[in-house]
Design a protein around this motif. Sequence first.
Motif, PDB file in Angstrom:
ATOM      1  N   SER A  93      14.090   3.872   3.280  1.00  0.00           N
ATOM      2  CA  SER A  93      14.748   3.081   4.324  1.00  0.00           C
ATOM      3  C   SER A  93      14.528   1.590   4.089  1.00  0.00           C
ATOM      4  CB  SER A  93      14.260   3.491   5.714  1.00  0.00           C
ATOM      5  OG  SER A  93      12.902   3.160   5.883  1.00  0.00           O
ATOM      6  N   GLU A  94      13.357   1.189   3.561  1.00  0.00           N
ATOM      7  CA  GLU A  94      13.124  -0.223   3.252  1.00  0.00           C
ATOM      8  C   GLU A  94      14.010  -0.679   2.104  1.00  0.00           C
ATOM      9  OE1 GLU A  94       8.486  -1.006   4.483  1.00  0.00           O
ATOM     10  OE2 GLU A  94       8.883   0.042   2.592  1.00  0.00           O
ATOM     11  N   GLN A 153       1.980  -4.881  -0.792  1.00  0.00           N
ATOM     12  CA  GLN A 153       1.749  -4.824  -2.227  1.00  0.00           C
ATOM     13  C   GLN A 153       1.099  -3.506  -2.650  1.00  0.00           C
ATOM     14  OE1 GLN A 153      -0.482  -8.323  -3.084  1.00  0.00           O
ATOM     15  NE2 GLN A 153       1.294  -9.666  -2.983  1.00  0.00           N
ATOM     16  N   SER A 154       0.336  -2.909  -1.773  1.00  0.00           N
ATOM     17  CA  SER A 154      -0.392  -1.719  -2.185  1.00  0.00           C
ATOM     18  C   SER A 154       0.372  -0.424  -1.914  1.00  0.00           C
ATOM     19  CB  SER A 154      -1.752  -1.667  -1.482  1.00  0.00           C
ATOM     20  OG  SER A 154      -1.559  -1.603  -0.084  1.00  0.00           O
ATOM     21  N   THR A 155       1.411  -0.461  -1.075  1.00  0.00           N
ATOM     22  CA  THR A 155       2.146   0.761  -0.781  1.00  0.00           C
ATOM     23  C   THR A 155       3.560   0.645  -1.319  1.00  0.00           C
ATOM     24  OG1 THR A 155       2.839  -0.107   1.369  1.00  0.00           O
ATOM     25  CG2 THR A 155       0.833   1.218   1.325  1.00  0.00           C
ATOM     26  N   PRO A 156       4.083   1.699  -1.926  1.00  0.00           N
ATOM     27  CA  PRO A 156       5.461   1.653  -2.416  1.00  0.00           C
ATOM     28  C   PRO A 156       6.440   1.604  -1.240  1.00  0.00           C
ATOM     29  CG  PRO A 156       4.515   3.834  -2.743  1.00  0.00           C
ATOM     30  CD  PRO A 156       3.426   2.961  -2.207  1.00  0.00           C
TER      31      PRO A 156
END
Length: 175
Positions: A76-77, A69-72
């Motif tokens: 690749s994801e 939730q805290s990292t964009p």
Amino acid sequence: MSRSAKRILGNVSVFVVLVALVAVLVVSATSPTLLKNDAKLTAEANAGTPIVQALNTPSPTPRSTANTQSTPKTMSEVSQEWADEKITQYLDGNGAHSFDAFPGSAQGDTIRWSSPSEGKLVITVEDGWSSEDLEAYANLVLITVGHESPELTSVTVKTDNNVVVETVAAKTSQD
């Protein structure tokens, strides 16, 4: 019949129903088999009843959910999520929940998938399939998914030992 006789008859009827209800409760409390679920009888009653399963989104590799939730999301994801979505569309379009529904085919031997760039889906299957089998698989995916997802422009199916077949969507005059 007089009014008092009707009242007496009504009261007696209610009393009989209450006594019968109490008797059933007492018997059910003392008898271990009365009013208990019979597994065999339940299985017979449910025979032929279709079981509806929830749709699964296939995931080729386990992913960590820590700090999502805290990292964009990385490119690749996002690309992998898009590839997962296309594979789910393919499975749903064939009435399947997993590749186990395709025994003895290249689809059944699917081991992973990815999206190296926008609109491109790469599927890897186990070794032992001919280029014709791979081409048929790529065409099926392109036809099944491409109908609902025009952004899918090519499907590449390859084996672990790098037999590769790519199918590119044909552009129509409407494009």
